[in-house]
Design a protein around this motif. Structure first.
Motif: not given
Length: 302
Positions: A253-258
């Motif tokens: 989730a973190i890299p995808a949202l970034y």
């Protein structure tokens, strides 16, 4: 003697409270608060990495650089009134050059004084490191080869807002320097460089007019949008060694949202010019801060 602001208004006819508010506003603008999240994002990332290795310690856990940039760009004639970016107090006549120069070195001196307290945690190696950082603050805009005027501004950001703060903070927390933390530092630096990319992307016409060779002037707008996207992807790839310590959901989730946020901002860059890009600059800085904070929390609470 009559004192006027940039618009020609007689400041001597203003109430004292209004004059004070005007001055305070000018100094706040000079701090460029939109970009300050870049200064703390790397510290959050380093603390998360330290927590992942069970070495986090609470106690030892960019304004002077902005002041220096404003003063030296004015002194060398690189800023002009009515520029596209945020109002420059010295150029517009709101702040005297002498006051800005004094503020630059006062803030830098205070930062160095505070930094001396870290000797209790890191040892004497912090003294040459601190001297190097202090010189870097000034070398960004001054000296025989100002970095910001020769296409090296982004490199300076990667170094002074990524590698150095992340690695130094991590070592002060009790961690060991090595490739994993260096990669995290580069990741933070690339995210920070994107903030400068938008800043220089916005100012490309003004910078061309005064002979300031930023990376945006050298490569042009289209290539800079791709570099902006490429920095984001590289930042994510560099964090893979640390992402392995996260729960699967957070690691995805973190890299995808970034990446979604950065690519949306890159698309916005195509449709905006001049002052319209200022909100994207702030959004880029906040995206970096939120991402680094999210990584830090996820690594501290696996």
């Amino acid at each position: 003697m009559q004192f006027s602001d940039a618009s020609g208004s007689d400041l001597t006819k203003l109430p004292i409270s209004m004059m004070t508010k005007k001055k305070i506003k000018c100094w706040i603008e000079a701090m460029r608060l939109r970009t300050l999240p870049v200064s703390v994002a790397g510290v959050f990332m380093a603390c998360g990495c330290a927590a992942a290795n069970n070495t986090f310690r609470l106690l030892p856990a960019q304004i002077s650089s902005n002041f220096a940039n404003e003063y030296y760009d004015f002194a060398d004639g690189l800023d002009k009134k009515g520029r596209e970016g945020p109002r420059r107090g010295v150029t517009e006549g709101d702040i005297s050059p002498r006051a800005m120069l004094a503020a630059t070195y006062i803030v830098l001196g205070l930062a160095c004084t505070v930094g001396l307290s870290l000797l209790l945690f890191g040892g004497w190696w912090l003294i040459p490191a601190g001297i190097f950082i202090a010189l870097g603050v000034v070398a960004y805009s001054a000296g025989p080869y100002p970095l910001s005027r020769h296409g090296l501004g982004e490199v300076a950001v990667i170094l002074f807002f990524g590698l150095i703060p992340v690695c130094c903070t991590y070592v002060l927390q009790g961690g060991q320097f090595g490739w994993p933390i260096a990669m995290a530092g580069l990741s933070a630096g690339l995210m920070g460089a994107n903030v400068l990319i938008i800043n220089n992307y916005r100012d490309i016409d003004d910078d061309k007019a005064v002979g300031k060779k930023t990376l945006a002037v050298i490569f042009g707008r289209r290539k800079m949008r791709w570099i902006y996207r490429g920095n984001a992807l590289a930042a994510i790839i560099l964090m893979i060694p640390w992402s392995r310590t996260l729960p699967l959901g957070a690691a995805i989730a973190i890299p995808a949202l970034y990446c979604i946020a950065v690519f949306a901002l890159a698309n916005g860059m195509k449709r905006r010019e001049g002052r319209q890009l200022n909100p994207l600059l702030g959004a880029t800085a906040m995206t970096m801060l939120v991402t680094c904070l999210a990584w830090s929390i996820a690594m501290a609470c696996p």
